[in-house]
Design an enzyme around this catalytic site. Structure first.
Site, PDB file in Angstrom:
ATOM      1  N   GLY A  46      64.773  -8.363  22.414  1.00 36.68           N
ATOM      2  CA  GLY A  46      63.498  -7.781  22.799  1.00 36.68           C
ATOM      3  C   GLY A  46      63.526  -7.316  24.241  1.00 36.68           C
ATOM      4  O   GLY A  46      64.284  -7.856  25.049  1.00 36.68           O
ATOM      5  N   GLN A  51      60.283  -4.936  32.311  1.00 35.03           N
ATOM      6  CA  GLN A  51      61.640  -5.353  32.690  1.00 35.03           C
ATOM      7  C   GLN A  51      62.505  -4.205  33.191  1.00 35.03           C
ATOM      8  O   GLN A  51      63.519  -4.430  33.847  1.00 35.03           O
ATOM      9  CB  GLN A  51      62.342  -6.024  31.501  1.00 35.03           C
ATOM     10  CG  GLN A  51      61.687  -7.338  31.086  1.00 35.03           C
ATOM     11  CD  GLN A  51      62.366  -7.899  29.858  1.00 35.03           C
ATOM     12  OE1 GLN A  51      62.012  -7.542  28.735  1.00 35.03           O
ATOM     13  NE2 GLN A  51      63.355  -8.748  30.043  1.00 35.03           N
ATOM     14  N   CYS A  92      66.091 -14.636  28.141  1.00 29.43           N
ATOM     15  CA  CYS A  92      65.432 -13.403  28.574  1.00 29.43           C
ATOM     16  C   CYS A  92      66.469 -12.537  29.286  1.00 29.43           C
ATOM     17  O   CYS A  92      67.249 -13.054  30.089  1.00 29.43           O
ATOM     18  CB  CYS A  92      64.298 -13.744  29.539  1.00 29.43           C
ATOM     19  SG  CYS A  92      63.386 -12.303  30.140  1.00 29.43           S
ATOM     20  N   LEU A  93      66.456 -11.245  29.002  1.00 30.19           N
ATOM     21  CA  LEU A  93      67.399 -10.345  29.686  1.00 30.19           C
ATOM     22  C   LEU A  93      67.161 -10.339  31.198  1.00 30.19           C
ATOM     23  O   LEU A  93      68.066 -10.007  31.957  1.00 30.19           O
ATOM     24  CB  LEU A  93      67.295  -8.926  29.110  1.00 30.19           C
ATOM     25  CG  LEU A  93      67.820  -8.775  27.676  1.00 30.19           C
ATOM     26  CD1 LEU A  93      67.475  -7.393  27.127  1.00 30.19           C
ATOM     27  CD2 LEU A  93      69.334  -8.993  27.636  1.00 30.19           C
ATOM     28  N   HIS A 134      56.646 -13.582  23.622  1.00 31.04           N
ATOM     29  CA  HIS A 134      57.463 -13.534  24.843  1.00 31.04           C
ATOM     30  C   HIS A 134      57.346 -12.159  25.513  1.00 31.04           C
ATOM     31  O   HIS A 134      57.168 -12.063  26.736  1.00 31.04           O
ATOM     32  CB  HIS A 134      58.921 -13.862  24.471  1.00 31.04           C
ATOM     33  CG  HIS A 134      59.926 -13.721  25.569  1.00 31.04           C
ATOM     34  ND1 HIS A 134      60.659 -14.783  26.057  1.00 31.04           N
ATOM     35  CD2 HIS A 134      60.350 -12.639  26.265  1.00 31.04           C
ATOM     36  CE1 HIS A 134      61.466 -14.357  27.012  1.00 31.04           C
ATOM     37  NE2 HIS A 134      61.303 -13.047  27.153  1.00 31.04           N
ATOM     38  N   GLU A 135      57.440 -11.092  24.703  1.00 26.68           N
ATOM     39  CA  GLU A 135      57.414  -9.730  25.272  1.00 26.68           C
ATOM     40  C   GLU A 135      56.027  -9.343  25.772  1.00 26.68           C
ATOM     41  O   GLU A 135      55.902  -8.671  26.804  1.00 26.68           O
ATOM     42  CB  GLU A 135      57.914  -8.709  24.238  1.00 26.68           C
ATOM     43  CG  GLU A 135      59.353  -8.930  23.742  1.00 26.68           C
ATOM     44  CD  GLU A 135      60.385  -9.080  24.842  1.00 26.68           C
ATOM     45  OE1 GLU A 135      60.176  -8.571  25.953  1.00 26.68           O
ATOM     46  OE2 GLU A 135      61.408  -9.751  24.587  1.00 26.68           O
ATOM     47  N   HIS A 138      55.515 -10.538  29.189  1.00 27.05           N
ATOM     48  CA  HIS A 138      56.079  -9.661  30.234  1.00 27.05           C
ATOM     49  C   HIS A 138      55.065  -8.618  30.685  1.00 27.05           C
ATOM     50  O   HIS A 138      54.963  -8.316  31.882  1.00 27.05           O
ATOM     51  CB  HIS A 138      57.321  -8.924  29.707  1.00 27.05           C
ATOM     52  CG  HIS A 138      58.590  -9.722  29.768  1.00 27.05           C
ATOM     53  ND1 HIS A 138      59.106 -10.212  30.951  1.00 27.05           N
ATOM     54  CD2 HIS A 138      59.457 -10.079  28.806  1.00 27.05           C
ATOM     55  CE1 HIS A 138      60.244 -10.852  30.694  1.00 27.05           C
ATOM     56  NE2 HIS A 138      60.481 -10.789  29.387  1.00 27.05           N
TER      57      HIS A 138
HETATM   58  C1  QAP Z   1      63.242 -12.729  24.215  1.00 27.78           C
HETATM   59  O1  QAP Z   1      65.380 -12.222  24.948  1.00 27.78           O
HETATM   60  C2  QAP Z   1      63.459 -13.860  23.259  1.00 27.78           C
HETATM   61  O2  QAP Z   1      70.676 -14.853  28.962  1.00 27.78           O
HETATM   62  C3  QAP Z   1      64.314 -11.701  24.198  1.00 27.78           C
HETATM   63  O3  QAP Z   1      73.044 -13.596  29.022  1.00 27.78           O
HETATM   64  C4  QAP Z   1      64.514 -14.749  23.416  1.00 27.78           C
HETATM   65  O4  QAP Z   1      66.781 -10.680  24.165  1.00 27.78           O
HETATM   66  C5  QAP Z   1      62.618 -14.021  22.233  1.00 27.78           C
HETATM   67  C6  QAP Z   1      70.019 -12.264  26.503  1.00 27.78           C
HETATM   68  C7  QAP Z   1      64.687 -15.778  22.517  1.00 27.78           C
HETATM   69  C8  QAP Z   1      62.799 -15.051  21.334  1.00 27.78           C
HETATM   70  C9  QAP Z   1      63.827 -15.912  21.472  1.00 27.78           C
HETATM   71  C10 QAP Z   1      69.835 -13.355  27.338  1.00 27.78           C
HETATM   72  C11 QAP Z   1      71.236 -11.635  26.513  1.00 27.78           C
HETATM   73  C12 QAP Z   1      68.947 -11.768  25.648  1.00 27.78           C
HETATM   74  C13 QAP Z   1      70.856 -13.789  28.153  1.00 27.78           C
HETATM   75  C14 QAP Z   1      66.621 -11.650  24.866  1.00 27.78           C
HETATM   76  C15 QAP Z   1      72.074 -13.121  28.180  1.00 27.78           C
HETATM   77  C16 QAP Z   1      72.262 -12.048  27.351  1.00 27.78           C
HETATM   78  C17 QAP Z   1      67.676 -12.231  25.682  1.00 27.78           C
HETATM   79 CO    CO Z   2      62.138 -11.560  28.420  1.00 28.08          CO
END
Ligand code: QAP
Ligand code: CO
Length: 167
Positions: A46, A51, A92-93, A134-135, A138
């Site tokens: 997401g 972001q 989280c990205l 979560h989004e 943000h």
């Molecule tokens: C939000 O998060 C989310 O640390 C989106 O090194 C996360 O896409 C919603 C990511 C979990 C529900 C459950 C994170 C990629 C991606 C990192 C992401 C990384 C590389 C996170």
């Molecule tokens: Co995030």
């Protein structure tokens, strides 16, 4: 299409409250396509416009196995329909490399506009429900690290700032 730069915690721009999209035009569709490309390139599930330092109420996500079912939410409105806390290990990205358990309501109802400006309504549960909540956070300047202890949050901040200095 373009890969956009993703802001990292504790960048103060991540605290900006995004503004509603006034009309879903080609410039918004361009933003959506760039966000989807950026999300896939970063291997995320997401991404919110906040972001990538664009303060409009736009979210993209893809929780599918095949990474070929991107969903777009413009001006999303959320209503909790099952408050029962559900815990999920979130990342989280904008907080790369860190994952923590966060509790959120189990099920929500979301109304949003699609890339054509048409309204749709869904009642997600499971990972999709976590991801949308979560989004939307943000867009309101909120991060998953705001739900964990100040001690853990500050440790994460220090580590990311140190990485930035070495970069
Ligand atoms: C939000 O998060 C989310 O640390 C989106 O090194 C996360 O896409 C919603 C990511 C979990 C529900 C459950 C994170 C990629 C991606 C990192 C992401 C990384 C590389 C996170
Ligand atoms: Co995030």
């Amino acid at each position: 299409m373009a890969i956009l730069e993703i802001l990292e915690f504790p960048d103060p721009q991540l605290r900006t409250i995004a503004k509603p999209v006034e009309g879903v035009d080609d410039s918004v569709r361009q933003l959506v396509d760039d966000m989807i490309e950026t999300m896939y390139e970063a291997e995320g599930v997401g991404l919110a416009a906040t972001q990538v330092n664009v303060h409009k109420r736009v979210i993209v996500l893809d929780v599918s196995e095949g990474r070929d079912q991107a969903q777009v939410f413009i001006n999303p409105k959320i209503k909790v329909i099952d408050e029962t806390p559900h815990s999920y290990q979130e990342g989280c990205l904008s907080v790369p490399g860190f994952y923590e358990e966060v509790e959120r309501p189990t099920a929500v109802k979301v109304a949003a506009l699609d890339r054509h400006g048409e309204q749709f309504i869904i009642e997600p549960d499971g990972l999709l429900s976590v991801c949308i909540q979560h989004e939307i956070d943000h867009l309101n300047g909120k991060l998953f690290v705001d739900y964990i202890s100040a001690l853990k949050r500050n440790r994460i901040k220090q580590k990311l700032q140190k990485e930035k200095r070495l970069a």
